[in-house]
Design a protein around this motif. Sequence first.
Motif, mmCIF file in Angstrom:
data_model
loop_
_atom_site.group_PDB
_atom_site.id
_atom_site.type_symbol
_atom_site.label_atom_id
_atom_site.label_comp_id
_atom_site.label_asym_id
_atom_site.label_seq_id
_atom_site.Cartn_x
_atom_site.Cartn_y
_atom_site.Cartn_z
ATOM 1 N N GLY A 144 0.578 -0.961 0.183
ATOM 2 C CA GLY A 144 -0.392 0.127 -0.042
ATOM 3 C C GLY A 144 0.986 0.822 -0.632
ATOM 4 N N PRO A 145 0.495 2.427 -0.423
ATOM 5 C CA PRO A 145 0.780 4.035 0.808
ATOM 6 C C PRO A 145 1.652 4.137 1.174
ATOM 7 N N SER A 146 3.063 3.676 1.430
ATOM 8 C CA SER A 146 4.192 3.511 2.222
ATOM 9 C C SER A 146 4.250 2.998 3.339
ATOM 10 N N GLU A 147 3.468 1.020 3.308
ATOM 11 C CA GLU A 147 3.074 0.588 3.593
ATOM 12 C C GLU A 147 3.853 -0.679 3.456
ATOM 13 N N PHE A 148 4.882 -0.647 4.453
ATOM 14 C CA PHE A 148 5.494 -2.165 4.292
ATOM 15 C C PHE A 148 5.773 -3.583 5.231
ATOM 16 N N ASP A 149 6.020 -4.880 4.405
ATOM 17 C CA ASP A 149 6.227 -6.052 6.066
ATOM 18 C C ASP A 149 6.918 -5.544 6.522
ATOM 19 N N LEU A 150 7.470 -4.140 7.574
ATOM 20 C CA LEU A 150 8.204 -4.357 8.436
ATOM 21 C C LEU A 150 7.877 -3.073 9.482
ATOM 22 N N LYS A 151 7.546 -3.751 10.528
ATOM 23 C CA LYS A 151 8.002 -3.335 11.558
ATOM 24 C C LYS A 151 8.488 -2.545 12.626
ATOM 25 N N GLU A 152 7.828 -1.674 13.315
ATOM 26 C CA GLU A 152 8.655 0.053 13.617
ATOM 27 C C GLU A 152 10.183 -0.901 14.466
ATOM 28 N N ASP A 153 10.329 -2.282 14.242
ATOM 29 C CA ASP A 153 11.952 -1.960 15.786
ATOM 30 C C ASP A 153 12.776 -3.197 14.746
ATOM 31 N N GLU A 154 12.619 -3.046 13.173
ATOM 32 C CA GLU A 154 13.137 -3.647 11.986
ATOM 33 C C GLU A 154 13.644 -2.853 11.377
ATOM 34 N N PHE A 155 14.947 -3.355 10.315
ATOM 35 C CA PHE A 155 15.655 -2.271 9.259
ATOM 36 C C PHE A 155 15.790 -2.906 8.436
ATOM 37 N N VAL A 156 16.507 -2.379 7.159
ATOM 38 C CA VAL A 156 16.322 -3.696 5.993
ATOM 39 C C VAL A 156 17.746 -3.880 5.951
ATOM 40 N N LYS A 157 18.405 -5.245 5.897
ATOM 41 C CA LYS A 157 19.555 -5.313 6.006
ATOM 42 C C LYS A 157 20.113 -4.918 4.972
ATOM 43 N N GLN A 158 20.134 -5.588 3.843
ATOM 44 C CA GLN A 158 20.228 -5.827 2.782
ATOM 45 C C GLN A 158 19.390 -6.155 1.674
ATOM 46 N N ALA A 159 19.993 -5.862 -0.050
ATOM 47 C CA ALA A 159 18.617 -6.735 -1.014
ATOM 48 C C ALA A 159 19.538 -7.745 -1.597
ATOM 49 N N THR A 160 18.986 -8.463 -2.056
ATOM 50 C CA THR A 160 19.321 -9.817 -2.682
ATOM 51 C C THR A 160 18.827 -10.306 -4.381
ATOM 52 N N VAL A 161 19.401 -10.307 -4.981
ATOM 53 C CA VAL A 161 19.026 -10.265 -6.502
ATOM 54 C C VAL A 161 19.741 -11.523 -6.825
ATOM 55 N N SER A 162 19.312 -12.646 -6.613
ATOM 56 C CA SER A 162 19.611 -14.242 -7.444
ATOM 57 C C SER A 162 19.703 -13.946 -8.890
ATOM 58 N N ILE A 163 20.994 -15.221 -9.023
ATOM 59 C CA ILE A 163 22.001 -15.205 -10.561
ATOM 60 C C ILE A 163 21.033 -16.407 -11.144
ATOM 61 N N ASN A 164 20.352 -15.916 -11.963
ATOM 62 C CA ASN A 164 19.411 -17.098 -12.744
ATOM 63 C C ASN A 164 20.693 -17.956 -13.648
ATOM 64 N N GLY A 165 21.838 -17.722 -13.898
ATOM 65 C CA GLY A 165 22.139 -18.971 -14.163
ATOM 66 C C GLY A 165 22.119 -19.096 -15.728
ATOM 67 N N SER A 166 21.357 -18.040 -16.666
ATOM 68 C CA SER A 166 21.153 -17.453 -17.792
ATOM 69 C C SER A 166 21.667 -15.389 -18.190
ATOM 70 N N ARG A 167 21.153 -16.154 -19.555
ATOM 71 C CA ARG A 167 21.365 -14.836 -20.226
ATOM 72 C C ARG A 167 19.884 -13.845 -19.611
ATOM 73 N N SER A 168 20.467 -12.568 -18.589
ATOM 74 C CA SER A 168 18.992 -11.807 -18.772
ATOM 75 C C SER A 168 19.887 -10.199 -18.662
ATOM 76 N N SER A 169 18.500 -10.088 -19.265
ATOM 77 C CA SER A 169 18.707 -8.689 -19.623
ATOM 78 C C SER A 169 17.572 -7.411 -18.734
ATOM 79 N N SER A 170 17.692 -6.220 -18.483
ATOM 80 C CA SER A 170 17.201 -5.399 -17.704
ATOM 81 C C SER A 170 17.507 -3.839 -18.444
ATOM 82 N N GLY A 171 16.476 -2.897 -18.050
ATOM 83 C CA GLY A 171 16.377 -1.871 -18.294
ATOM 84 C C GLY A 171 15.264 -0.943 -17.724
ATOM 85 N N PHE A 172 15.629 0.843 -17.338
ATOM 86 C CA PHE A 172 15.355 1.314 -16.548
ATOM 87 C C PHE A 172 14.294 3.043 -17.892
ATOM 88 N N ALA A 173 13.564 2.915 -17.272
ATOM 89 C CA ALA A 173 12.892 3.950 -18.401
ATOM 90 C C ALA A 173 11.895 4.855 -17.273
#
Length: 353
Positions: free
Chosen positions: A219-248
Amino acid sequence: MSSDGSSEYKVEQASTSDSRFQYFAPTSLTEFTELLEKNYDHAKICAGGTDLLVQITQCALQPKYVVSTSHLEGFDKIELNEDALNIGSLTTVRAIEKSRIINQTFPVLSEAAHEIGAIQIRNVATLGGNICQNLKCAEYNQSHIGQFMRESIKPCLKAGGTACIAPFDSLRHVVVEKGICRAPFVSDLGLALHCLDSSLTILSRRGERIVPIRQFYFGPSEFDLKEDEFVKQATVSINGSRSSSGFAKYKQTANGYAIVAVAASILFETDNSTCRKASISIGGVAPSPYEAVEAESLLEGKKIDGELIAQASRAILESVKHRGVARSFKISLARSLAKAALEKAVVHGVDVN
């Protein structure tokens, strides 16, 4: 200096009233998590401060305690191993933008980082702050008016009111409504991580837990993050194949938030031309990242070419029935930007084995 060793700062407001908070700068992870647990209902975490301090100044947030991450170590690393790319939550946006590792594996993250604010902002803003930023809605923070006028008008739903007061047809609000609030999702890095189907490691005194990013936003500024929690890191899995991505992204000012943004990722079959899996995530049109499943289904299992990309882009947000001038424009923008992001993704195609 307070008796408990914390420093107290005064934040000047655009009025005669004051806002005071206690500022803590813990030097260890244990102390940091203890402070969050003790003061969870009144505390806010400050990393780069580019979002939080502005919100405090605008009176959108008035925390009693601000807990700084400035002395925490080891949360600003970018690491690539055989299985995944890990990005610490305190990694600056600028570091993500300039990282050779990220550019070569998941360029959508570097491109999204480049689109965030001015370079002065990117130098201090962090991954964690960007993906957990507060609402960006004029009716919520009312930063365009003075304190006197702020107190004389009805507050919006998220500011303690009873209804959303945002206009129905506006460039600054959603096209796809989910619930009452019309504030849009504007985190560029959150959008990029969403299209990459990444996961977040959440930390507290209770330990760690893993949350898929597609379950993190609801939701708008609503996360699965409790008030006493902290985001430690983000992890993106390597899928073992040719991958591509873009942003606009489309924004009205050079350093502004997105009116519409699109992050796209394509996973190819071994022939390097047939799409095995497509992911298109759109920001600015819904309260959380909007997944363009109608376009993804048109791409998957087919050889990618310009005509197919154009066809898939035209299918985006086709199901939206109630449209005004602004909403129709945002839908057109989403389609054009999706086409651009997909074309970038094809050009960026890399083997991440």
